[in-house]
Design a protein around this motif. Structure first.
Motif, mmCIF file in Angstrom:
data_model
loop_
_atom_site.group_PDB
_atom_site.id
_atom_site.type_symbol
_atom_site.label_atom_id
_atom_site.label_comp_id
_atom_site.label_asym_id
_atom_site.label_seq_id
_atom_site.Cartn_x
_atom_site.Cartn_y
_atom_site.Cartn_z
ATOM 1 N N ASN A 66 -4.689 1.884 -16.200
ATOM 2 C CA ASN A 66 -6.002 2.540 -16.353
ATOM 3 C C ASN A 66 -7.098 1.756 -15.632
ATOM 4 N N GLN A 67 -7.037 0.420 -15.767
ATOM 5 C CA GLN A 67 -8.026 -0.430 -15.089
ATOM 6 C C GLN A 67 -7.930 -0.254 -13.575
ATOM 7 N N ILE A 68 -6.681 -0.282 -13.087
ATOM 8 C CA ILE A 68 -6.474 -0.160 -11.639
ATOM 9 C C ILE A 68 -6.949 1.213 -11.161
ATOM 10 N N ASN A 109 3.472 -1.671 -8.744
ATOM 11 C CA ASN A 109 3.747 -2.226 -7.412
ATOM 12 C C ASN A 109 3.249 -1.290 -6.312
ATOM 13 N N GLN A 110 3.500 0.021 -6.507
ATOM 14 C CA GLN A 110 3.035 1.014 -5.514
ATOM 15 C C GLN A 110 1.517 0.977 -5.399
ATOM 16 N N ILE A 111 0.859 0.947 -6.579
ATOM 17 C CA ILE A 111 -0.617 0.941 -6.578
ATOM 18 C C ILE A 111 -1.131 -0.333 -5.916
ATOM 19 N N ASN A 112 -0.495 -1.460 -6.240
ATOM 20 C CA ASN A 112 -0.921 -2.730 -5.628
ATOM 21 C C ASN A 112 -0.753 -2.695 -4.115
ATOM 22 N N ALA A 113 0.352 -2.069 -3.649
ATOM 23 C CA ALA A 113 0.575 -1.959 -2.205
ATOM 24 C C ALA A 113 -0.522 -1.104 -1.580
ATOM 25 N N GLN A 114 -0.898 -0.021 -2.270
ATOM 26 C CA GLN A 114 -1.973 0.844 -1.773
ATOM 27 C C GLN A 114 -3.294 0.083 -1.721
ATOM 28 N N ILE A 115 -3.543 -0.711 -2.772
ATOM 29 C CA ILE A 115 -4.795 -1.492 -2.809
ATOM 30 C C ILE A 115 -4.814 -2.505 -1.670
ATOM 31 N N ALA A 116 -3.649 -3.154 -1.450
ATOM 32 C CA ALA A 116 -3.559 -4.142 -0.354
ATOM 33 C C ALA A 116 -3.836 -3.454 0.979
#
Lengths: 130, 130
Positions: free
Chosen positions: B101-103, A101-108
């Motif tokens: 890993n993909q992310i 979730n944290q990574i997705n927020a960063q990507i967003a």
């Protein structure tokens, strides 16, 4: 050859003759006495035999393996047994989900920032109000 | 009041008088007979009593809860029992790690791309060789 030779681990442990059709013999060989003593301690010999007999032969080894895993776990951790593994793994999954979730927020955030740059790369220079 | 009233689920199931100091009574109340019948089917009453007696009192409820979970799992899945949960959760963790890993690879690609832009935003225009 005495009547006691060639006994499986279960019959050796229980000090009885190992019949030719012993239901436990294929899954508790004599070269691994700890495996049977563990499942016997946790489930009891008659329960193990009953549980295995109720299953088709082709899945009995897997069932015996899983019972052995459960028994080893409960001997090592007499309170939680293998349920502690389930808790630990669930905790790891919760942490992995939180990380994702944290990574997705960063990507967003990244995407929003990059879109902004693409649309108007210098807007921040001009849009400053203070 | 007969001598049979107020028996715990274990003593009711085993058709015996429930002594005041019954080791099973606090963990197998009469209002949840399935809980005891499940652990009895898988571990056996004497094994359960033995395992609980070997533990300090303050962890016995948790131990009984975990034994009940294991028993319910093994009744539902007589081959894998709760080990199937461990397998499923481990599989989920492997998938989550693969996803992470993909992310991370995507983020590394993003970062490399953005750094390139930061260092020399128009290099691609000038560096084209064809």
């Amino acid at each position: 050859m005495s009547k006691w030779s060639g006994r499986c681990a279960a019959c050796k442990y229980l000090r009885r003759k190992c019949p030719q059709d012993c239901v436990l013999a294929p899954y508790f060989p004599s070269n691994d006495p700890h495996r049977f003593s563990a499942v016997h301690k946790i489930f009891g010999a008659s329960n193990i035999a009953k549980m295995l007999q109720q299953l088709p032969e082709h899945v009995r080894m897997e069932a015996a393996d899983c019972m052995a895993i459960e028994a080893y776990c409960r001997i090592e951790d007499p309170v939680y047994g293998c349920v502690s593994f389930i808790d630990q793994l669930q905790q790891q999954i919760i942490e992995a989900q939180s990380l994702t979730n944290q990574i997705n927020a960063q990507i967003a955030f990244y995407n929003a920032h990059n879109n902004q740059l693409t649309i108007d790369p210098f807007s921040s220079s001009f849009d400053q109000t203070d």
